[in-house]
Design a protein around this motif. Structure first.
Motif, mmCIF file in Angstrom:
data_model
loop_
_atom_site.group_PDB
_atom_site.id
_atom_site.type_symbol
_atom_site.label_atom_id
_atom_site.label_comp_id
_atom_site.label_asym_id
_atom_site.label_seq_id
_atom_site.Cartn_x
_atom_site.Cartn_y
_atom_site.Cartn_z
ATOM 1 N N PHE A 140 0.814 -1.214 0.000
ATOM 2 C CA PHE A 140 0.000 0.000 0.000
ATOM 3 C C PHE A 140 0.850 1.268 0.000
ATOM 4 O O PHE A 140 0.310 2.369 -0.055
ATOM 5 C CB PHE A 140 -0.930 0.023 1.225
ATOM 6 N N SER A 141 2.184 1.125 0.050
ATOM 7 C CA SER A 141 3.031 2.317 0.024
ATOM 8 C C SER A 141 3.418 2.711 -1.398
ATOM 9 O O SER A 141 4.131 3.684 -1.598
ATOM 10 C CB SER A 141 4.307 2.075 0.844
ATOM 11 N N GLU A 142 2.936 1.943 -2.408
ATOM 12 C CA GLU A 142 3.305 2.282 -3.788
ATOM 13 C C GLU A 142 2.538 3.530 -4.249
ATOM 14 O O GLU A 142 1.523 3.910 -3.647
ATOM 15 C CB GLU A 142 3.083 1.077 -4.710
ATOM 16 N N PRO A 143 3.011 4.211 -5.308
ATOM 17 C CA PRO A 143 2.517 5.555 -5.640
ATOM 18 C C PRO A 143 1.022 5.654 -5.940
ATOM 19 O O PRO A 143 0.375 6.622 -5.530
ATOM 20 C CB PRO A 143 3.333 5.938 -6.884
ATOM 21 N N VAL A 144 0.434 4.682 -6.648
ATOM 22 C CA VAL A 144 -0.976 4.803 -7.030
ATOM 23 C C VAL A 144 -1.863 4.771 -5.786
ATOM 24 O O VAL A 144 -2.771 5.595 -5.622
ATOM 25 C CB VAL A 144 -1.382 3.700 -8.029
ATOM 26 N N THR A 145 -1.581 3.830 -4.866
ATOM 27 C CA THR A 145 -2.372 3.733 -3.634
ATOM 28 C C THR A 145 -2.209 4.985 -2.791
ATOM 29 O O THR A 145 -3.196 5.540 -2.289
ATOM 30 C CB THR A 145 -1.955 2.495 -2.817
ATOM 31 N N GLN A 146 -0.977 5.437 -2.614
ATOM 32 C CA GLN A 146 -0.725 6.596 -1.764
ATOM 33 C C GLN A 146 -1.355 7.861 -2.336
ATOM 34 O O GLN A 146 -1.946 8.659 -1.596
ATOM 35 C CB GLN A 146 0.789 6.796 -1.595
ATOM 36 N N ASN A 147 -1.261 8.046 -3.654
ATOM 37 C CA ASN A 147 -1.858 9.249 -4.248
ATOM 38 C C ASN A 147 -3.378 9.174 -4.262
ATOM 39 O O ASN A 147 -4.051 10.193 -4.097
ATOM 40 C CB ASN A 147 -1.314 9.453 -5.673
ATOM 41 N N THR A 148 -3.933 7.984 -4.452
ATOM 42 C CA THR A 148 -5.387 7.828 -4.378
ATOM 43 C C THR A 148 -5.870 8.157 -2.970
ATOM 44 O O THR A 148 -6.889 8.822 -2.791
ATOM 45 C CB THR A 148 -5.790 6.383 -4.756
ATOM 46 N N LYS A 149 -5.116 7.713 -1.989
ATOM 47 C CA LYS A 149 -5.483 7.953 -0.582
ATOM 48 C C LYS A 149 -5.567 9.449 -0.276
ATOM 49 O O LYS A 149 -6.353 9.879 0.559
ATOM 50 C CB LYS A 149 -4.422 7.290 0.307
ATOM 51 N N ARG A 150 -4.780 10.245 -0.979
ATOM 52 C CA ARG A 150 -4.793 11.696 -0.755
ATOM 53 C C ARG A 150 -6.102 12.333 -1.214
ATOM 54 O O ARG A 150 -6.506 13.368 -0.688
ATOM 55 C CB ARG A 150 -3.627 12.349 -1.517
ATOM 56 N N PHE A 151 -6.758 11.715 -2.203
ATOM 57 C CA PHE A 151 -7.877 12.396 -2.856
ATOM 58 C C PHE A 151 -9.236 11.744 -2.607
ATOM 59 O O PHE A 151 -10.241 12.235 -3.104
ATOM 60 C CB PHE A 151 -7.622 12.477 -4.371
ATOM 61 N N VAL A 152 -9.267 10.645 -1.847
ATOM 62 C CA VAL A 152 -10.555 10.024 -1.506
ATOM 63 C C VAL A 152 -10.780 10.168 -0.005
ATOM 64 O O VAL A 152 -9.834 10.329 0.759
ATOM 65 C CB VAL A 152 -10.612 8.533 -1.909
ATOM 66 N N ARG A 153 -12.040 10.082 0.388
ATOM 67 C CA ARG A 153 -12.367 10.236 1.814
ATOM 68 C C ARG A 153 -12.821 8.925 2.446
ATOM 69 O O ARG A 153 -13.205 8.900 3.607
ATOM 70 C CB ARG A 153 -13.444 11.312 1.987
ATOM 71 N N CYS A 154 -12.789 7.859 1.664
ATOM 72 C CA CYS A 154 -13.192 6.556 2.169
ATOM 73 C C CYS A 154 -12.186 5.537 1.668
ATOM 74 O O CYS A 154 -11.898 5.495 0.460
ATOM 75 C CB CYS A 154 -14.599 6.235 1.658
ATOM 76 N N PHE A 155 -11.627 4.730 2.559
ATOM 77 C CA PHE A 155 -10.532 3.828 2.206
ATOM 78 C C PHE A 155 -10.859 2.453 2.753
ATOM 79 O O PHE A 155 -10.875 2.236 3.959
ATOM 80 C CB PHE A 155 -9.229 4.375 2.824
ATOM 81 N N TRP A 156 -11.193 1.515 1.853
ATOM 82 C CA TRP A 156 -11.542 0.142 2.248
ATOM 83 C C TRP A 156 -10.363 -0.760 1.904
ATOM 84 O O TRP A 156 -10.280 -1.281 0.793
ATOM 85 C CB TRP A 156 -12.807 -0.331 1.537
ATOM 86 N N ALA A 157 -9.447 -0.928 2.848
ATOM 87 C CA ALA A 157 -8.229 -1.698 2.596
ATOM 88 C C ALA A 157 -8.533 -3.191 2.692
ATOM 89 O O ALA A 157 -8.959 -3.675 3.747
ATOM 90 C CB ALA A 157 -7.152 -1.303 3.602
ATOM 91 N N LEU A 158 -8.329 -3.907 1.599
ATOM 92 C CA LEU A 158 -8.577 -5.349 1.588
ATOM 93 C C LEU A 158 -7.334 -6.090 2.069
ATOM 94 O O LEU A 158 -6.211 -5.756 1.690
ATOM 95 C CB LEU A 158 -8.975 -5.817 0.185
#
Length: 583
Positions: free
Chosen positions: A396-414
């Motif tokens: 989850f530390s890779e760029p797509v996940t980290q940048n998505t996390k910046r712009f969404v308000r709901c995070f459902w980590a599987l």
């Protein structure tokens, strides 16, 4: 013939030398086969174009034709029930022409131009119209009434209106004259560039949840209508399965499902399942309110970028009619990989892990198009975006996940461990979060019960306490824990197995209404309180466990049908009677 010709070809990227008549983001036709492309870079000596189709067989010297327009979608009746590729070509029609695979240069109209639609006109001559004004309605499916709207940024006075009747999508049904006296003709369809967000009157506060029927979502990590959520997870953790469930059961009016770079067999499963499913609210086929965009992993890589924008533009179009739309993007990682490949061919300076430096801005532009809006015609509509992310190796530390996390308000980590233990949905309750809870608290209190959010908080606290205790258990074992902490671990296990774990194939458990979720939480917390009272009287946990109450409560999700929730009230009496036997 065009004077502009291909100079070089590098996969989906081609260049044209000394061209002066192209503009940025213009749609062009490339080669004798007239492949669809888009201008992505212009400098004094060279124009760069990305091609959305396979460039196999293309040669230098073939012509490139200018269109003068950006890549646009045809928006009109016939979108629902349809299956498109990433650039809005109807796959069913293409199959009739060229079989299972799309032929290059395939020029099939996006919507059926011969079908007749029953049209009811909503305006009269001399009436003032403006962008967003509904001038005609069409029953597109049994569930959705299609509303034909004046294109944004246009206005004037109606000069002619066709009588009610049957028309094709390109037939003129209304004319209006603007302030300069220019006459505009309105058909049943319009064009809109996919990279431009459709305008709205106001962006409204987010305060209504998107009800999904999935307990871990609705209770612990709710998403709002007009909200954004990310579903990150490694291979096999159930991202696609979760999006299928949300598409089937969430209370959006319309579903836009974008398969971006996914495996062909997964998209086949989606297409087959959706055609068989019955919408629980209307008993009509689910496809009556669904549009599918299939851009599988064997299709041209550049078209993945277009598929995401195609999906969000279709969602905005139906939002402007006053509908609540949910878009499932599966998966945005494949889209980001397409950006990386194109960027590499353009020889741009790479950023982290080879992704282009503009990756964060592209992700933010996509998620920013979600929202709860007042449309130009005064109605309320929303676009909710649920984007799957596929980090390699569940990192989850890779760029797509980290940048998505910046712009969404709901995070459902599987969680891979939960998924392999057959725990659906495999949402990790310690890594996941929802920032919509304060916004939705008032709605839950008014429309469900004030207890709902209190129970939710108590459930979350027990799970958090269990996480701390399990660190101790790993070091020294559970035998040394006092009875009250042993009880916390047992109650948390009951919450995990009896509440958070859900069976997507069980008729009573695949969708759970909020009322049942509340009553189930009440039963679990009532058992917790009664057990705490017993432990306070020095009754050991082992004695309480022998009553078999925990086993019965775990099974209540199956034993109590959704149409007879009164049965859940009997569980509290059963708990009270059983506890009396040991006191």
């Amino acid at each position: 013939m065009s004077e502009n010709v291909i100079y070089s070809i590098n996969g989906p990227v081609i260049t044209v030398k000394d061209a002066t008549d192209f503009s940025m983001l213009e749609m062009v036709y490339v080669g004798n086969a007239r492949l669809i492309g888009e201008v992505i870079s212009i400098n004094k000596g060279k124009t760069t174009i990305q091609v959305y189709e396979s460039t196999t067989g293309l040669r230098p010297g073939e012509p490139v034709f200018s269109t003068g327009n950006p890549i646009s979608l045809t928006l009109g009746p016939g979108i629902l029930r349809n299956i498109f590729d990433g650039i809005e070509r109807p796959l069913k029609e293409i199959e009739k022409e060229s079989g299972a695979f799309i032929a290059t240069g395939s020029a099939v109209a996006p919507l059926d131009e011969e079908q007749l639609w029953d049209v009811t006109l909503c305006v009269k001559p001399n009436e003032e119209v403006a962008g967003g004004t509904i001038y005609a309605t069409v029953p597109e499916t049994k569930l959705i009434e299609h509303k034909c709207m004046v294109p944004p940024y246009q206005q004037g006075k109606v000069t002619w209106v066709a009588p009610n009747g049957q028309y094709k999508i390109n037939d003129v049904v209304m004319k209006f004259a603007d302030a300069e006296g220019n006459e505009h003709e309105c058909t049943l369809c319009q064009k809109w560039p996919i990279k431009n967000a459709r305008p709205v009157k106001h962006r409204l506060p987010i305060s209504i949840p998107l009800i999904t029927g999935q307990r871990v979502v609705d209770t612990l990590f709710p998403i709002a209508k007009g909200g954004t959520a990310a579903v990150p997870g490694g291979f096999g953790t159930g991202k696609t399965m979760m999006q299928h469930q949300l598409a089937k059961w969430c209370d959006a009016d319309i579903i836009v499902y974008v398969g971006c770079g996914e495996r062909g067999n997964e998209m086949t499963q989606v297409l087959e399942e959706f055609q068989e499913l019955i919408d629980p609210k209307s008993n009509c086929p689910l496809t009556d309110r669904t549009v599918l965009i299939a851009n599988t992993s064997n299709m041209p890589v550049a078209a993945r970028e277009a598929s995401i924008y195609t999906g969000i533009t279709l969602a905005e179009y139906y939002r402007d009619m006053g509908y609540h739309v949910a878009i499932m993007a599966d998966s945005t990682s494949r889209w980001a990989e397409a950006l990386r490949e194109i960027s590499g061919r353009l020889e741009e300076m790479p950023a982290e892990e080879g992704f282009p430096a503009y990756l964060p801005s592209r992700i933010s532009q996509f998620y920013e198009r979600a929202g709860y809006m007042e449309t130009l015609n005064g109605q309320e509509g929303s676009v909710s975006i649920i984007g799957a992310v596929s980090p390699q190796g569940s990192d989850f530390s890779e760029p797509v996940t980290q940048n998505t996390k910046r712009f969404v308000r709901c995070f459902w980590a599987l969680d891979k461990a939960l998924a392999y233990a057959r725990h659906y949905a495999a949402v990790n309750w310690t890594l996941s979060y929802s920032e919509y809870i304060p916004d939705l608290e008032k709605w839950y209190s008014k429309h469900v019960d004030p207890r709902f959010m209190r129970d939710r908080q108590e459930i979350a606290s027990i799970l958090a306490e269990e996480t701390k205790l399990m660190e101790i258990v790993k070091l020294i074992g559970s035998d040394v824990l006092p009875d009250d902490q042993k009880l916390t671990i047992e109650i948390a296990k009951l919450i995990r197995v009896g509440y958070l774990q859900q069976n997507a194939f069980h008729p009573e458990d695949t969708y759970v209404p909020l009322e049942k979720q509340l009553k189930m939480m009440d039963v679990i917390l009532h058992l917790n309180r009664r057990c705490k009272e017993a432990i306070a009287k020095n009754i050991p946990v082992s004695t309480i466990m022998q009553l078999g109450l925990f086993d019965k409560v775990v099974k209540m999700k199956y034993d109590v049908p959704n149409n007879n929730l009164a049965l859940l009230d009997t569980y509290k009496d059963m708990i009270d009677k059983a506890m009396l036997t040991i006191q």
